[in-house]
Scaffold this motif. Structure first.
Motif, PDB file in Angstrom:
ATOM      1  N   ASP A   1       0.811  -1.213   0.000  1.00 13.30           N
ATOM      2  CA  ASP A   1       0.000   0.000   0.000  1.00 13.30           C
ATOM      3  C   ASP A   1       0.844   1.262   0.000  1.00 13.30           C
ATOM      4  O   ASP A   1       0.332   2.361   0.230  1.00 13.30           O
ATOM      5  N   ARG A   2       2.148   1.135  -0.252  1.00 13.89           N
ATOM      6  CA  ARG A   2       3.023   2.304  -0.301  1.00 13.89           C
ATOM      7  C   ARG A   2       3.637   2.404  -1.698  1.00 13.89           C
ATOM      8  O   ARG A   2       3.802   1.399  -2.386  1.00 13.89           O
ATOM      9  N   PRO A   3       4.022   3.603  -2.113  1.00 19.56           N
ATOM     10  CA  PRO A   3       4.568   3.754  -3.468  1.00 19.56           C
ATOM     11  C   PRO A   3       5.986   3.234  -3.574  1.00 19.56           C
ATOM     12  O   PRO A   3       6.727   3.155  -2.594  1.00 19.56           O
ATOM     13  N   VAL A   4       6.369   2.866  -4.778  1.00 19.50           N
ATOM     14  CA  VAL A   4       7.758   2.586  -5.102  1.00 19.50           C
ATOM     15  C   VAL A   4       8.383   3.884  -5.593  1.00 19.50           C
ATOM     16  O   VAL A   4       7.816   4.562  -6.459  1.00 19.50           O
ATOM     17  N   VAL A   5       9.514   4.239  -5.031  1.00 23.80           N
ATOM     18  CA  VAL A   5      10.238   5.431  -5.465  1.00 23.80           C
ATOM     19  C   VAL A   5      11.299   5.001  -6.473  1.00 23.80           C
ATOM     20  O   VAL A   5      12.142   4.146  -6.179  1.00 23.80           O
ATOM     21  N   ILE A   6      11.245   5.563  -7.659  1.00 25.38           N
ATOM     22  CA  ILE A   6      12.219   5.280  -8.711  1.00 25.38           C
ATOM     23  C   ILE A   6      13.098   6.508  -8.882  1.00 25.38           C
ATOM     24  O   ILE A   6      12.591   7.605  -9.136  1.00 25.38           O
ATOM     25  N   LEU A   7      14.385   6.308  -8.759  1.00 21.98           N
ATOM     26  CA  LEU A   7      15.349   7.382  -8.953  1.00 21.98           C
ATOM     27  C   LEU A   7      15.917   7.269 -10.360  1.00 21.98           C
ATOM     28  O   LEU A   7      16.537   6.267 -10.711  1.00 21.98           O
ATOM     29  N   GLY A   8      15.689   8.282 -11.167  1.00 21.18           N
ATOM     30  CA  GLY A   8      16.167   8.266 -12.547  1.00 21.18           C
ATOM     31  C   GLY A   8      15.023   8.182 -13.529  1.00 21.18           C
ATOM     32  O   GLY A   8      14.310   7.174 -13.567  1.00 21.18           O
ATOM     33  N   ALA A   9      14.840   9.241 -14.326  1.00 25.36           N
ATOM     34  CA  ALA A   9      13.727   9.298 -15.284  1.00 25.36           C
ATOM     35  C   ALA A   9      14.224   9.160 -16.713  1.00 25.36           C
ATOM     36  O   ALA A   9      13.723   9.814 -17.623  1.00 25.36           O
ATOM     37  N   GLY A  10      15.218   8.291 -16.891  1.00 26.62           N
ATOM     38  CA  GLY A  10      15.649   7.942 -18.239  1.00 26.62           C
ATOM     39  C   GLY A  10      14.812   6.803 -18.783  1.00 26.62           C
ATOM     40  O   GLY A  10      13.725   6.495 -18.270  1.00 26.62           O
ATOM     41  N   ILE A  11      15.319   6.129 -19.794  1.00 23.79           N
ATOM     42  CA  ILE A  11      14.540   5.106 -20.480  1.00 23.79           C
ATOM     43  C   ILE A  11      14.151   3.964 -19.548  1.00 23.79           C
ATOM     44  O   ILE A  11      13.018   3.481 -19.567  1.00 23.79           O
TER      45      ILE A  11
ATOM     46  N   LEU B   1       1.021  -0.117 -14.368  1.00 18.70           N
ATOM     47  CA  LEU B   1       0.178  -1.062 -15.098  1.00 18.70           C
ATOM     48  C   LEU B   1      -0.292  -2.192 -14.191  1.00 18.70           C
ATOM     49  O   LEU B   1      -1.392  -2.728 -14.357  1.00 18.70           O
ATOM     50  N   ASN B   2       0.515  -2.529 -13.193  1.00 19.62           N
ATOM     51  CA  ASN B   2       0.171  -3.580 -12.242  1.00 19.62           C
ATOM     52  C   ASN B   2      -0.445  -3.033 -10.955  1.00 19.62           C
ATOM     53  O   ASN B   2      -0.500  -3.742  -9.949  1.00 19.62           O
ATOM     54  N   GLY B   3      -0.883  -1.786 -10.983  1.00 12.34           N
ATOM     55  CA  GLY B   3      -1.600  -1.227  -9.845  1.00 12.34           C
ATOM     56  C   GLY B   3      -0.733  -0.783  -8.700  1.00 12.34           C
ATOM     57  O   GLY B   3      -1.206  -0.694  -7.556  1.00 12.34           O
ATOM     58  N   VAL B   4       0.531  -0.477  -8.956  1.00 10.52           N
ATOM     59  CA  VAL B   4       1.456  -0.022  -7.916  1.00 10.52           C
ATOM     60  C   VAL B   4       1.669   1.486  -8.060  1.00 10.52           C
ATOM     61  O   VAL B   4       1.955   1.975  -9.168  1.00 10.52           O
ATOM     62  N   SER B   5       1.547   2.221  -6.970  1.00  7.95           N
ATOM     63  CA  SER B   5       1.825   3.656  -6.995  1.00  7.95           C
ATOM     64  C   SER B   5       3.322   3.882  -7.175  1.00  7.95           C
ATOM     65  O   SER B   5       4.145   3.126  -6.650  1.00  7.95           O
ATOM     66  N   VAL B   6       3.664   4.941  -7.895  1.00  7.38           N
ATOM     67  CA  VAL B   6       5.063   5.236  -8.212  1.00  7.38           C
ATOM     68  C   VAL B   6       5.338   6.716  -8.033  1.00  7.38           C
ATOM     69  O   VAL B   6       4.531   7.565  -8.427  1.00  7.38           O
ATOM     70  N   VAL B   7       6.494   7.009  -7.441  1.00 11.90           N
ATOM     71  CA  VAL B   7       7.020   8.374  -7.370  1.00 11.90           C
ATOM     72  C   VAL B   7       8.343   8.360  -8.140  1.00 11.90           C
ATOM     73  O   VAL B   7       9.279   7.664  -7.756  1.00 11.90           O
ATOM     74  N   LEU B   8       8.391   9.105  -9.235  1.00 10.12           N
ATOM     75  CA  LEU B   8       9.560   9.140 -10.119  1.00 10.12           C
ATOM     76  C   LEU B   8      10.338  10.425  -9.856  1.00 10.12           C
ATOM     77  O   LEU B   8       9.783  11.522  -9.968  1.00 10.12           O
ATOM     78  N   VAL B   9      11.622  10.276  -9.517  1.00  6.15           N
ATOM     79  CA  VAL B   9      12.443  11.428  -9.110  1.00  6.15           C
ATOM     80  C   VAL B   9      13.695  11.474  -9.974  1.00  6.15           C
ATOM     81  O   VAL B   9      14.339  10.442 -10.209  1.00  6.15           O
ATOM     82  N   ASP B  10      14.059  12.669 -10.418  1.00  8.02           N
ATOM     83  CA  ASP B  10      15.308  12.839 -11.160  1.00  8.02           C
ATOM     84  C   ASP B  10      15.920  14.183 -10.808  1.00  8.02           C
ATOM     85  O   ASP B  10      15.191  15.172 -10.646  1.00  8.02           O
ATOM     86  N   THR B  11      17.251  14.208 -10.702  1.00 13.83           N
ATOM     87  CA  THR B  11      17.933  15.465 -10.401  1.00 13.83           C
ATOM     88  C   THR B  11      17.984  16.390 -11.609  1.00 13.83           C
ATOM     89  O   THR B  11      18.377  17.556 -11.488  1.00 13.83           O
ATOM     90  N   ALA B  12      17.592  15.881 -12.776  1.00 14.08           N
ATOM     91  CA  ALA B  12      17.519  16.706 -13.982  1.00 14.08           C
ATOM     92  C   ALA B  12      16.163  16.459 -14.643  1.00 14.08           C
ATOM     93  O   ALA B  12      15.162  16.266 -13.961  1.00 14.08           O
ATOM     94  N   ASP B  13      16.148  16.442 -15.961  1.00 13.52           N
ATOM     95  CA  ASP B  13      14.907  16.305 -16.721  1.00 13.52           C
ATOM     96  C   ASP B  13      14.672  14.853 -17.109  1.00 13.52           C
ATOM     97  O   ASP B  13      15.545  13.999 -16.960  1.00 13.52           O
TER      98      ASP B  13
END
Length: 553
Positions: free
Chosen positions: A5-15, A26-38
């Motif tokens: 019931d908690r989000p997965v934090v992904i570091l890096g918004a590349g490919i 897609l599998n119903g998991v909340s996600v927080v996507l973080v990147d130090t750039a774009d």
């Protein structure tokens, strides 16, 4: 077990980070996507822009990787036709035999000196390549004599045959990443889970929490605190630096190498290629690609061990001389010089730390789990554009199992936004552009420019613009209303985001200071820049284009 019931934090918004975010949502998991750039700021933007099976991986015994890569290549040709297109490549060959002993040594994992590969060896490799790509709709390999009608006119004094085969090209992987993130947002809305994107932010680990802080904020205060189900380090070439900042102690995982490219609009070279690509060997045995690029040609790459911050990687004079020299070796009848280089770029490949020669380092990917922290922590090691989707599926499965769940869905048949209901051939494509031009009161070339960025979503995008038939951005075919839409909807934060990774103006030979000035005005109107800072932002972008890319406006 990871809490579901908690989000997965992904570091890096590349490919890889974007593809994994999409797969988890897609599998119903909340996600927080973080990147130090774009989005797509790092290696994704500095690749050779190929979607390929990895022909030379066969020589190193990487058969399963070739099989996976070819399957994903075929899948992306179906699911992302707006970004991924078939490309015929030719391998120039100068002699009938040769190269067998070094190839056998590489296959056995032993060091091998550079040696010219003969026709029989190249054809053997391409035969295996065709076998692994058995479900492909692309043509099989062929061999023609240099000088034959329709063949690329390489030096007949050096080369006797051209072995042709098919792979695919992705001119703008930056747009592909933006589409993946857009799909994750749409999926989150459908499934009632969270999907949040924080570009130009940094995450720090405080016991079992992740604090997300805005870069450049002197207070250092967190804009958000998350208790994550897991943290995934998908920062690629920055992977070890990220682990160090998080306080994770581990052996070095990345032994990156720098790959440099240049783009030229030298017309005789583009005409010589005739829409085909070349896969040639430099004198040192290093593979170099010459790839068609709109009206120009993309040439790369080098493979040099690199240490330090990957953001500091730039092309050196020696690398430019090396790449220009390869072109002149192939086409001595052409007079390509350094003065014909329009721009150049360098990126650091996130290769595993092995200590071996760069060419021998595996392009496989895997998830490395880090024990002992307050939060389940993983790092994605390796990977490449072609296998981003399969990497995401495999990584999501690992995380879901730690949650005590099994995957309920995968992206194997899900089109990338802009790829659904795509025209079947060039005639249908031209007809679609003409129809949209009539409906929205813009010339077909303008519609084509937007379509290049959005694919079959173009009509939906145009329907949501705030005006039709309005003015164009200076020295481009892009309507200002489209730029305003893109700023609102695609996580744009800076002028560089627009120039390099959303509008792809970095690669436009006609972009000018006036273009940047008007983009600055649009960012001010969208409250992304303050009026006082617009001139500074434009000047900084001009300087970056000149110093980082060698591009003169």
């Amino acid at each position: 077990m990871i809490s579901a019931d908690r989000p997965v934090v992904i570091l890096g918004a590349g490919i890889n980070g974007a593809a994994l975010a999409r797969e988890l949502v897609l599998n119903g998991v909340s996600v927080v996507l973080v990147d130090t750039a774009d989005l797509a700021y790092g290696t994704t933007a500095y690749s050779s822009r190929l979607i390929h099976g990895g022909l030379r991986y066969l020589e190193y015994g990487e058969f399963s990787l070739v099989r996976e890569s070819l399957a994903e290549r075929n899948r992306l040709l179906r699911l992302a036709p707006q970004f991924v297109r078939p490309l015929q490549l030719a391998i120039p060959v100068g002699k009938r035999t040769g190269g067998w002993l070094p190839s056998i040594r590489r296959f056995l994992g032993a060091p091998a000196a550079a040696a010219e590969r003969g026709l029989w060896l190249v054809r053997a490799g391409l035969t295996f390549y065709d076998l692994y790509a058995r479900e492909s709709l692309l043509p099989r390999h062929a061999t023609v004599r240099v000088g034959a009608a329709g063949s690329v006119p390489v030096d007949p004094q050096r080369y006797r045959w051209l072995c042709t085969y098919w792979d695919a090209q992705i001119p703008y992987p930056e747009r592909f990443v933006a589409a993946l993130v857009e799909d994750a947002r749409a999926l989150a809305d459908e499934r009632g889970v969270e999907f949040a994107v924080y570009t130009y932010h940094r995450a720090r680990l405080v016991r079992d929490h992740a604090e997300i802080c805005r870069l450049g904020d002197p207070s250092g205060e967190a804009v958000r605190t998350v208790r994550p189900a897991a943290i995934v380090n998908a920062t690629g070439a920055w992977l070890d630096l990220t682990l160090e900042q998080l306080g994770i102690i581990t052996r070095p995982l990345i032994g990156g190498t720098k790959g440099s490219h240049f783009l030229t609009f030298y017309r005789p070279l583009a005409e010589a290629l005739g829409g085909q690509g070349l896969y040639a060997e430099a004198p040192d045995g290093r593979p170099v690609f010459l790839l068609p690029w709109e009206r120009g040609t993309l040439v790369g790459t080098t493979d040099i061990p690199f240490t330090g911050d990957p953001a500091d990687a730039v092309v050196t004079d020696a690398e430019l001389d090396y790449l220009v020299g390869v072109v002149r070796q192939l086409f001595p009848q052409l007079d390509l010089t350094r003065n014909d280089v329009h721009l150049h770029y360098a990126g650091v490949r996130p290769l595993p730390q092995t200590g071996g020669a760069p060419a021998s380092i595996t392009r496989r990917h895997w998830m490395e789990e880090h024990a002992g922290g307050g939060v389940p922590m993983y790092s994605i090691v390796g990977g490449k554009l072609t296998t981003c989707r399969s990497l995401a599926e495999q990584s999501a499965t690992t995380i879901l199992r730690r949650m005590g769940r099994l995957p309920t869905a995968n992206s194997r048949q899900r089109p990338i936004p802009g790829g659904a209901s795509y025209p079947g051939d060039e005639t249908e494509l031209q007809a679609a552009w003409a129809r949209l031009a009539g409906r929205f009161q813009w010339p077909p070339d303008s519609i084509r420019s937007i379509w290049t960025l959005c694919g079959s979503r173009t009509e939906t995008v145009l329907e949501s613009l705030d005006e039709r038939g309005g003015p164009f951005l200076a020295d481009t075919l892009l309507p200002k209303s489209f730029v305003r839409w893109l700023i609102r909807n695609e996580w744009v934060a800076t002028l560089d985001d627009l120039v390099e990774r959303r509008l792809m103006l970095l690669y436009d030979p006609n972009v000018s200071r006036a273009t940047l000035d008007e983009l600055g005005e649009l960012l001010v109107a969208s409250n992304k820049l303050d009026a006082a800072g617009a001139d500074r932002a434009v000047s900084a972008t001009c300087r970056r284009l000149r110093e980082h890319f060698g591009k003169q406006l």
